[in-house]
Design an enzyme around this catalytic site. Structure first.
Site, PDB file in Angstrom:
ATOM      1  CE  LYS A   1      29.664  42.123  40.855  1.00 25.32           C
ATOM      2  NZ  LYS A   1      29.700  41.677  42.295  1.00 25.32           N
TER       3      LYS A   1
ATOM      4  N   GLY B   1      35.052  38.185  38.965  1.00 19.98           N
ATOM      5  CA  GLY B   1      35.085  36.799  39.434  1.00 19.98           C
ATOM      6  C   GLY B   1      35.998  36.598  40.643  1.00 19.98           C
TER       7      GLY B   1
ATOM      8  CD1 TRP C   1      35.010  30.057  40.965  1.00 15.68           C
ATOM      9  CD2 TRP C   1      34.706  31.162  39.027  1.00 15.68           C
ATOM     10  NE1 TRP C   1      34.918  29.141  39.960  1.00 15.68           N
ATOM     11  CE2 TRP C   1      34.740  29.776  38.765  1.00 15.68           C
ATOM     12  CE3 TRP C   1      34.516  32.054  37.959  1.00 15.68           C
ATOM     13  CZ2 TRP C   1      34.598  29.268  37.477  1.00 15.68           C
ATOM     14  CZ3 TRP C   1      34.373  31.546  36.678  1.00 15.68           C
ATOM     15  CH2 TRP C   1      34.409  30.171  36.448  1.00 15.68           C
TER      16      TRP C   1
ATOM     17  CG  HIS D   1      38.020  45.537  43.515  1.00 13.75           C
ATOM     18  ND1 HIS D   1      38.112  44.358  42.829  1.00 13.75           N
ATOM     19  CD2 HIS D   1      36.906  45.439  44.285  1.00 13.75           C
ATOM     20  CE1 HIS D   1      37.094  43.569  43.182  1.00 13.75           C
ATOM     21  NE2 HIS D   1      36.360  44.197  44.064  1.00 13.75           N
TER      22      HIS D   1
ATOM     23  NE  ARG E   1      32.088  37.907  33.968  1.00 12.06           N
ATOM     24  CZ  ARG E   1      30.984  37.899  34.697  1.00 12.06           C
ATOM     25  NH1 ARG E   1      30.925  38.578  35.834  1.00 12.06           N
ATOM     26  NH2 ARG E   1      29.929  37.208  34.305  1.00 12.06           N
TER      27      ARG E   1
ATOM     28  CE1 TYR F   1      32.854  34.845  36.274  1.00 16.70           C
ATOM     29  CE2 TYR F   1      32.239  34.226  34.032  1.00 16.70           C
ATOM     30  CZ  TYR F   1      31.921  34.362  35.373  1.00 16.70           C
ATOM     31  OH  TYR F   1      30.665  34.003  35.807  1.00 16.70           O
TER      32      TYR F   1
ATOM     33  CG  MET G   1      31.320  28.817  45.110  1.00 18.89           C
ATOM     34  SD  MET G   1      32.550  29.877  44.351  1.00 18.89           S
ATOM     35  CE  MET G   1      32.636  31.257  45.502  1.00 18.89           C
TER      36      MET G   1
ATOM     37  CE  LYS H   1      21.347  34.644  32.838  1.00 14.56           C
ATOM     38  NZ  LYS H   1      20.617  35.574  31.951  1.00 14.56           N
ATOM     39  N   GLY H   2      26.369  34.059  36.945  1.00 14.54           N
ATOM     40  CA  GLY H   2      27.586  33.268  36.749  1.00 14.54           C
ATOM     41  C   GLY H   2      27.760  32.722  35.344  1.00 14.54           C
TER      42      GLY H   2
END
Ligand code: A3P
Length: 280
Positions: free
Chosen positions: A42, A44, A47, A89, A111, A174, A213, A241-242
């Site tokens: 989570k 990013g 992205w 990860h 992040r 992020y 995206m 939500k980004g």
């Protein structure tokens, strides 16, 4: 412990990462031009992966995560002819030895952990490959203890921070990416030894915006080889939500206090921790 999870070296993994594969990570044969795209879940990952994929003439292939699947993964990874961008990860200690020996390039994404916690909570709720979770409160406790897939955020970041001054590791945040995408896209390209014109950079900024995206997920969902996260191949679960700072809508003042105390204690020697100062 739920049937979709298992523990390996004290860290929780999804059963989609087989024990045999995790046990064999050190037998992975890295190539000198491999790039590892590393993150705690989570942060990013999708992205940044999209940014890299869109760099013109990069001649790279984005592969599935190294820890996803069973032992056949290494054979599969051998079939890619182009320069491989391999998402993972894994914490630093679990990264295959060969990747460290060959000093492969590594992009590590960070992040704000409070936003990660909220994003991860929704992911747990919506993702059939993760145990069901009822409330934010319940998830918050698990996150604090590191009782979630890939373990404690603190341990993960600290394991990577130790190596952050090595020239083959680039740290991308992020929040910085949100603030100034062009600058960070350029940084990524330069790190990979690739040049881009300003208009090419602007194209990528547009193509990798959250809205763009999210709107394109339907198109890309049909390709199972396009799995970037070892916890799902369903991209609909990824684009929520980004935003920066959504944690404020979830953390109670007590949770904020408890989290900040733990953060201060765990991250007292961390330089990266300073980056999050603006977001707490
Ligand atoms: P939220 O749940 O806070 O929205 P990962 O790719 O590592 O699984 O991270 C997923 C998080 O990144 C989600 O956060 C997702 O919405 C966010 N994200 C994905 N693409 C993004 C983009 N283009 N711009 C900003 N955030 C993005």
């Amino acid at each position: 412990q739920s049937s979709v999870l298992h523990k390996f070296k004290g860290v929780i993994f999804s059963t989609m990462s087989s024990e045999e594969l995790l046990n064999s990570l050190d037998s992975f044969e890295a190539r000198e031009d491999d790039v590892f795209l590393v993150s705690y879940p989570k942060s990013g990952t999708h992205w940044i992966a999209k940014v890299i994929e869109n760099i013109p003439n990069a001649r790279i292939t984005l592969t599935p995560p190294i820890e996803l699947g069973d032992i056949s993964k290494f054979e599969e990874l051998k079939t890619y002819c182009e320069r491989r961008v391999i998402p993972t990860h894994l914490s630093y200690s679990m990264l295959p030895m060969n990747v460290k020996q060959k000093q492969c390039k590594i992009i590590y994404i960070i992040r704000n952990p409070k936003d990660i916690a909220v994003s991860f909570f929704h992911y747990y709720k919506d993702n059939p490959n993760l145990p069901s979770i009822e409330t934010w409160h319940e998830f918050f406790e698990l996150f604090l203890k590191g009782d979630v897939v890939y373990g404690s955020w603190f341990d993960h970041v600290l394991s990577w921070e130790e190596h952050k001054n090595v020239k083959n590791i680039l740290i991308i945040s992020y929040e910085e990416m949100k603030k100034d995408p062009s600058k960070n896209i350029k940084k990524i390209a330069t790190f990979l030894g690739l040049n881009m014109t300003d208009s090419e950079i602007n194209q990528i900024v547009w193509k990798t915006s959250f809205t763009e995206m999210k709107n394109n997920t339907a198109k890309e969902n049909c390709d199972p080889n396009h799995t970037i996260c070892a916890l799902t191949s369903n991209r609909n679960l990824v684009f929520r939500k980004g935003a920066v700072g959504d944690w404020i809508n979830y953390f109670t003042s007590k949770q904020k206090r408890v989290f900040d105390e733990l953060f201060t204690e765990k991250m007292k020697h961390s330089e990266l921790a300073k980056h999050f100062g603006d977001y707490s």
